[in-house]
Design a protein around this motif. Sequence first.
Motif, PDB file in Angstrom:
ATOM      1  N   MET A  94       0.852  -1.192   0.000  1.00  0.00           N
ATOM      2  CA  MET A  94       0.000   0.000   0.000  1.00  0.00           C
ATOM      3  C   MET A  94       0.885   1.238   0.000  1.00  0.00           C
ATOM      4  SD  MET A  94      -3.111  -1.101   2.546  1.00  0.00           S
ATOM      5  CE  MET A  94      -4.396  -0.246   1.624  1.00  0.00           C
ATOM      6  N   TRP A  97      -3.029   7.253   6.240  1.00  0.00           N
ATOM      7  CA  TRP A  97      -3.933   6.683   5.247  1.00  0.00           C
ATOM      8  C   TRP A  97      -3.080   6.095   4.138  1.00  0.00           C
ATOM      9  CZ3 TRP A  97      -8.832   5.428   5.500  1.00  0.00           C
ATOM     10  CH2 TRP A  97      -9.640   6.061   6.442  1.00  0.00           C
ATOM     11  N   HIS A  99      -3.286   3.545   0.377  1.00  0.00           N
ATOM     12  CA  HIS A  99      -4.145   3.014  -0.683  1.00  0.00           C
ATOM     13  C   HIS A  99      -3.402   1.912  -1.427  1.00  0.00           C
ATOM     14  CE1 HIS A  99      -7.385   3.050  -3.612  1.00  0.00           C
ATOM     15  NE2 HIS A  99      -6.444   2.866  -4.530  1.00  0.00           N
ATOM     16  N   ARG A 105      -4.440  -1.989  -3.888  1.00  0.00           N
ATOM     17  CA  ARG A 105      -5.321  -3.081  -4.290  1.00  0.00           C
ATOM     18  C   ARG A 105      -6.786  -2.675  -4.263  1.00  0.00           C
ATOM     19  NH1 ARG A 105      -2.851  -6.978  -6.303  1.00  0.00           N
ATOM     20  NH2 ARG A 105      -4.555  -8.462  -6.069  1.00  0.00           N
ATOM     21  N   GLY A 106      -7.045  -1.414  -4.647  1.00  0.00           N
ATOM     22  CA  GLY A 106      -8.411  -0.944  -4.796  1.00  0.00           C
ATOM     23  C   GLY A 106      -9.094  -0.476  -3.529  1.00  0.00           C
ATOM     24  N   GLU A 107      -8.358  -0.296  -2.473  1.00  0.00           N
ATOM     25  CA  GLU A 107      -8.980   0.177  -1.234  1.00  0.00           C
ATOM     26  C   GLU A 107      -8.050   1.107  -0.475  1.00  0.00           C
ATOM     27  OE1 GLU A 107      -8.500  -2.884   2.237  1.00  0.00           O
ATOM     28  OE2 GLU A 107      -9.117  -4.002   0.454  1.00  0.00           O
ATOM     29  N   SER A 108      -8.644   1.915   0.392  1.00  0.00           N
ATOM     30  CA  SER A 108      -7.893   2.804   1.280  1.00  0.00           C
ATOM     31  C   SER A 108      -8.140   2.369   2.711  1.00  0.00           C
ATOM     32  CB  SER A 108      -8.334   4.261   1.100  1.00  0.00           C
ATOM     33  OG  SER A 108      -7.972   4.735  -0.166  1.00  0.00           O
ATOM     34  N   ARG A 109      -7.096   2.478   3.514  1.00  0.00           N
ATOM     35  CA  ARG A 109      -7.193   2.083   4.930  1.00  0.00           C
ATOM     36  C   ARG A 109      -6.381   3.039   5.789  1.00  0.00           C
ATOM     37  NH1 ARG A 109      -5.889  -4.360   5.318  1.00  0.00           N
ATOM     38  NH2 ARG A 109      -7.382  -5.068   3.772  1.00  0.00           N
ATOM     39  N   ASP A 133      -4.056  -4.146   8.929  1.00  0.00           N
ATOM     40  CA  ASP A 133      -4.066  -2.687   9.140  1.00  0.00           C
ATOM     41  C   ASP A 133      -2.849  -2.149   9.878  1.00  0.00           C
ATOM     42  OD1 ASP A 133      -6.457  -2.529   7.744  1.00  0.00           O
ATOM     43  OD2 ASP A 133      -7.677  -2.678   9.552  1.00  0.00           O
ATOM     44  N   ASP A 180       2.437  -6.994  -5.758  1.00  0.00           N
ATOM     45  CA  ASP A 180       1.124  -6.769  -6.372  1.00  0.00           C
ATOM     46  C   ASP A 180       0.895  -7.730  -7.545  1.00  0.00           C
ATOM     47  OD1 ASP A 180      -1.118  -5.290  -5.774  1.00  0.00           O
ATOM     48  OD2 ASP A 180      -0.514  -3.538  -6.922  1.00  0.00           O
TER      49      ASP A 180
END
Length: 106
Positions: A7, A21, A23, A25-29, A50, A65
């Motif tokens: 990420m 924050w 991002h 693989r298509g998501e934000s965490r 996380d 990836d």
Amino acid sequence: MCMGLPMCITERRGTPAGHAWAHGRGESRLVNTALVGDCAPGEWVLVFLDSAQERLSPERAAEIDATLDLVAAAMQGHELTNTEAAFVLPSAMDAAQLAALTGQTP
């Protein structure tokens, strides 16, 4: 099984401390960066549950990836006709290359 996701840090967070924050693989965490220290936007980390566990070069993040893409395709039952990766897979390495990858002497 727990898998790490590469990420990219997109924003530092002051609250809670030690978080940013990210991002990938298509998501934000919102990820905990306590183990890797403060991260600047644009830096890559490997995230497990996380929590950033390791800093990555952009090249290493792309390798991970691409490998995850191959695994996802295989798990969805796609027949993999072109399994050429953009990097040398450990299964194709000779003993000296594998030893170097794992930090051992051949």
